[in-house]
Design an enzyme around this catalytic site. Structure first.
Site, mmCIF file in Angstrom:
data_model
loop_
_atom_site.group_PDB
_atom_site.id
_atom_site.type_symbol
_atom_site.label_atom_id
_atom_site.label_comp_id
_atom_site.label_asym_id
_atom_site.label_seq_id
_atom_site.Cartn_x
_atom_site.Cartn_y
_atom_site.Cartn_z
ATOM 1 N N GLY A 234 0.811 -1.216 0.000
ATOM 2 C CA GLY A 234 0.000 0.000 0.000
ATOM 3 C C GLY A 234 0.841 1.261 0.000
ATOM 4 O O GLY A 234 0.770 2.072 -0.910
ATOM 5 N N ASN A 607 8.059 -7.857 17.096
ATOM 6 C CA ASN A 607 8.581 -9.041 16.411
ATOM 7 C C ASN A 607 9.842 -8.641 15.654
ATOM 8 O O ASN A 607 9.761 -7.906 14.660
ATOM 9 C CB ASN A 607 7.529 -9.602 15.450
ATOM 10 C CG ASN A 607 7.951 -10.902 14.802
ATOM 11 O OD1 ASN A 607 9.079 -11.067 14.355
ATOM 12 N ND2 ASN A 607 7.029 -11.860 14.739
ATOM 13 N N LYS A 609 11.698 -10.110 13.553
ATOM 14 C CA LYS A 609 11.753 -10.518 12.148
ATOM 15 C C LYS A 609 10.950 -9.561 11.265
ATOM 16 O O LYS A 609 11.443 -9.069 10.237
ATOM 17 C CB LYS A 609 11.229 -11.943 11.994
ATOM 18 C CG LYS A 609 11.301 -12.478 10.579
ATOM 19 C CD LYS A 609 10.801 -13.917 10.500
ATOM 20 C CE LYS A 609 11.773 -14.862 11.180
ATOM 21 N NZ LYS A 609 11.391 -16.282 10.947
ATOM 22 N N THR A 610 9.716 -9.257 11.661
ATOM 23 C CA THR A 610 8.886 -8.374 10.843
ATOM 24 C C THR A 610 9.343 -6.921 10.954
ATOM 25 O O THR A 610 9.260 -6.168 9.982
ATOM 26 C CB THR A 610 7.407 -8.499 11.238
ATOM 27 O OG1 THR A 610 7.260 -8.207 12.631
ATOM 28 C CG2 THR A 610 6.892 -9.898 10.966
ATOM 29 N N GLN A 614 10.424 -4.393 7.888
ATOM 30 C CA GLN A 614 9.849 -3.066 7.672
ATOM 31 C C GLN A 614 10.932 -2.000 7.553
ATOM 32 O O GLN A 614 10.884 -1.135 6.675
ATOM 33 C CB GLN A 614 8.907 -2.718 8.818
ATOM 34 C CG GLN A 614 7.558 -3.399 8.728
ATOM 35 C CD GLN A 614 6.690 -2.805 7.644
ATOM 36 O OE1 GLN A 614 6.129 -1.733 7.800
ATOM 37 N NE2 GLN A 614 6.597 -3.489 6.527
ATOM 38 N N GLY A 677 6.286 2.231 16.484
ATOM 39 C CA GLY A 677 5.952 1.996 15.083
ATOM 40 C C GLY A 677 7.186 2.084 14.224
ATOM 41 O O GLY A 677 8.019 2.968 14.415
ATOM 42 N N VAL A 678 7.325 1.147 13.285
ATOM 43 C CA VAL A 678 8.528 1.095 12.452
ATOM 44 C C VAL A 678 8.211 1.148 10.958
ATOM 45 O O VAL A 678 9.100 1.016 10.135
ATOM 46 C CB VAL A 678 9.346 -0.184 12.755
ATOM 47 C CG1 VAL A 678 9.864 -0.165 14.175
ATOM 48 C CG2 VAL A 678 8.520 -1.447 12.502
ATOM 49 N N GLY A 679 6.958 1.356 10.603
ATOM 50 C CA GLY A 679 6.570 1.261 9.199
ATOM 51 C C GLY A 679 7.166 2.312 8.297
ATOM 52 O O GLY A 679 7.400 2.052 7.120
ATOM 53 N N GLU A 680 7.420 3.513 8.819
ATOM 54 C CA GLU A 680 7.824 4.611 7.928
ATOM 55 C C GLU A 680 9.175 5.223 8.244
ATOM 56 O O GLU A 680 9.792 5.860 7.385
ATOM 57 C CB GLU A 680 6.751 5.704 7.961
ATOM 58 C CG GLU A 680 5.440 5.245 7.349
ATOM 59 C CD GLU A 680 4.317 6.238 7.565
ATOM 60 O OE1 GLU A 680 4.076 7.067 6.677
ATOM 61 O OE2 GLU A 680 3.682 6.169 8.631
#
Length: 713
Positions: A234, A607, A609-610, A614, A677-680
């Protein structure tokens, strides 16, 4: 805690790697028809004639829908609150053209091939009008302040302090437009059953799709089901509702058949917004010991006249450096182009490029190590608002990253490190991203077999969201990870938050942490099979929030309450240090990123790994931003000239070295489970780290992205 912090495999890993996972384009319905779009070829004007004769002659064509025969839809509005359409244009309800690529017809046929062939045969004539499409010549106006984003901010007199500073840099930086290239193109499968609608849609906002379609077609939100079990990427491009979704639903209503619309890669470029270009000025004044006396960061970005949101380019400059005087100002130009939209780390991704490049230039002017300069100006409180940081240990992130990278071995002078034909350069930059904290409805059930079921309509876009929530739930209930099952991706579930702003994991975790004590109380103080047996029930279930009209209003109140409470608590952000090594061919200027280390202060890692995936993914996007990605817009016509992966160059495996990522794993006390949060954050600072490394290797300072070989030879 026993599950949080463990590197569990993804709960959906097997079905995804074996091809068993179903996406929006995999849904099969009897009599399924296929749709394709015809796009406008001018930037602004009116349709004077539209000839569908050749299109209707293609075998298998069921309907050709244009503004002349399309049912009326309500004009959707844009914004972060409902509805959430990407553009204000109600396509096929007007003869006006607002951007090159606007859909002007939708063809429905028995096969996708027939639909695309017929769409290409629709002949459209136009009466063009003058259009403003050249960003470099656009007139910009100051961006207004809003509750969600400040257009300007200041402290002291930064202009006067810059003039009197013993050492200063004053530079202009530019970044080009960028487009989304998720592995799964936007795909909609729409099915009407009377006034009830089912839509399979790869979206980052299930509720946003429901609200927008409800407004467009005049049916109740409760009559619309949106199913989104998996999303093939996304990155912000699927956060709003774009014309393809609405027109697929329209085509299904007109034909009375289930309809699937799969955008071509070019169709995504023509109808789905991307990142705005920017022109940025960063000026920094300092004493000779490196203390910043002035920091000025201004920007010009664009929006479309038919939609788009301002890009928060200067956000990180409010928080990163303890300058005595600060001036931040954002300006916006309206153009006759497709509306821009969110793209991973909107604002900070390109804002950190300019800011962190300028800081590197100042360090060079001072003859000071770039890390030392940053640490001398590290604030203890928010520089402008004087609020506390909910947590901030950027110093430790830099120490960790420098150790892992071997920064002490860096020779400070440009062109001083070499390996045969290759000029070697090391660069560093700060990463920064403020995660959003929204609200989520959810239910939690404990059953007699000792298992728990979490139900929440959040979004799984490949980042391991269901796995992380199973870990959070397991620890909240004190049961094994394997005993937790998670249902997500369907509007029949309690409404989850939009997946954007690195909010989803924290927002759903907050709901879980509210539900766990409720469940414990419902079981008499203990979550166990024995406690449930004493109740004489097969299961006990608790919930938070409701999807009734009253529940939705209450949810908005919860959201506003959390927003205001978070603002009072202080500044919450993920920070980090990006270390990059590049090799530049001394003769050809070829640039290769040869080594990367990232170290982040990102709260509790659910986690490893995930999270590592990211962070690495964000860094890959940052490398693409630095070296290759660029949407080319014809300044005469407004047409995107490279709408495909053949001409829009994203990084491939050969472009990316081993990426080592590390984190402090220290919790934020204001967040559930201490996570941030690590997405961005991974993309922020990355482009500057590359640019700074290129300067160190070559002595050439490139301030205009992408950094191509012609700019360094």
């Amino acid at each position: 805690m026993t599950a949080i912090g463990q590197a569990f495999d993804r709960v959906d890993g097997v079905i995804k790697t074996t091809g068993a996972a179903t996406f929006s384009g995999d849904q099969l319905y009897p009599d399924l028809a296929h749709a394709a779009l015809t796009h406008a070829s001018i930037a602004r004007g009116r349709i004077t004639e539209i000839d569908t004769t050749d299109a209707t002659r293609v075998p298998g064509v069921l309907a050709v829908i244009t503004h002349r025969n399309a049912p009326k839809m309500k004009l959707p509005s844009t914004g972060l609150m409902p509805p959430v359409a990407g553009t204000t244009v109600s396509c096929l309800n007007t003869d006006e053209v607002h951007w090159d690529g606007q859909p002007v017809a939708v063809v429905v046929a028995e096969t996708q091939e027939a639909a695309r062939e017929a769409a290409a045969r629709v002949r459209v004539s136009y009466s063009p009008l003058p259009a403003a499409v050249d960003f470099s010549a656009a007139e910009a106006k100051p961006q207004k302040n809003s509750m969600l984003q400040a257009g300007s901010a200041s402290k002291g007199d930064a202009l006067a302090a810059l003039e009197s500073a013993p050492v200063s840099v004053d530079r202009e930086f530019t970044t080009p437009p960028h487009n989304h290239n998720a592995i799964e193109p936007h795909t909609t499968t729409a099915v009407w059953d009377g006034d009830r609608l089912t839509v399979h849609e790869p979206t980052q906002s299930i509720n946003g799709v429901r609200r927008t379609l409800s407004a467009a077609f005049g049916v109740s939100v409760d009559q619309i089901r949106v199913v989104c079990e998996h999303v093939g990427g996304g990155f912000g491009g699927k956060g709003l509702v774009w014309p393809g979704t609405i027109l697929a639903v329209l085509a299904a209503r007109v034909t009375g058949r289930p309809v699937r619309l799969v955008l071509s890669r070019e169709g995504v470029y023509r109808t789905v917004g991307g990142r705005t270009p920017s022109v940025q000025r960063v000026a920094i004044g300092a004493d000779r010991d490196g203390r910043m006396t002035s920091l000025i960061h201004t920007s010009v970005t664009r929006v479309g006249r038919s939609g788009g949101n301002p890009e928060g380019v200067t956000i990180q400059s409010s928080h990163l450096y303890d300058a005595q005087n600060i001036l931040l100002r954002q300006n916006v130009a309206e153009l006759d182009l497709l509306a821009n939209t969110f793209m991973r780390a909107p604002g900070e991704a390109i804002g950190t490029f300019a800011l962190e490049s300028a800081v590197d230039e100042l360090a060079h002017e001072l003859g000071m190590d770039p890390i030392e300069l940053r640490m001398r100006n590290e604030p203890t409180r928010d520089p402008i608002g004087d609020k506390p940081f909910t947590r901030r240990n950027l110093r430790a992130a830099y120490e960790l990253g420098a150790k892992e990278f071997g920064w002490e071995q860096r020779a400070p002078q440009p062109r001083s490190m070499r390996d045969g034909q290759w000029l070697v350069g090391w660069g560093v930059a700060t990463a920064f991203h403020p995660p959003v904290h929204l609200v989520a409805n959810a239910s939690l059930r404990f059953s007699a077999d000792g298992t728990a079921l979490l139900r929440c309509g959040f979004h799984e876009m490949g980042m391991g969201a269901a796995t992380a929530q199973a870990q959070i739930t397991a620890d909240a209930l004190g049961i094994p990870f394997e005993a937790v099952r998670v249902e997500h991706g369907d509007s029949r579930l309690p409404a989850g938050p939009m997946a954007g702003g690195s909010n989803q994991t924290g927002s759903v975790a907050a709901a879980v942490h509210t539900l766990a004590p409720k469940l414990r109380r419902a079981l008499g103080g203990e979550i166990s099979v024995e406690a449930l047996a004493r109740k004489g029930k097969p299961y006990v279930e608790v919930s938070i929030g409701a999807d009734s009209p009253l529940g939705r209003a209450t949810g908005q109140a919860r959201l506003m309450s959390r927003f205001l409470r978070d603002r009072r608590k202080g500044v919450r952000a993920v920070t980090g240090a990006q270390f990059c090594e590049v090799r530049v061919d001394a003769d050809t200027g070829e640039i290769r990123v040869s080594r990367w280390v990232g170290a982040f202060d990102c709260g509790t890692v659910i986690n490893p790994k995930t999270a590592a995936s990211q962070l690495r993914g964000g860094i890959v996007l940052g490398i693409g931003t630095a070296l290759s990605e660029e949407t080319l817009v014809d300044p005469r016509t407004g047409r995107i000239m490279n709408p495909s992966l053949a001409e829009y160059h994203v990084p491939v495996h050969a472009d990316i070295p081993r990426i080592d990522v590390h984190w402090l794993d220290e919790p934020d006390p204001t967040m559930p489970a201490g996570l941030l949060g690590v997405g961005e954050v991974g993309v922020t600072g990355a482009a500057a780290a590359v640019a700074n490394a290129v300067f160190h290797a070559t002595g050439k300072r490139v301030r205009d992205l992408p950094i191509t070989l012609d700019k360094v030879v």
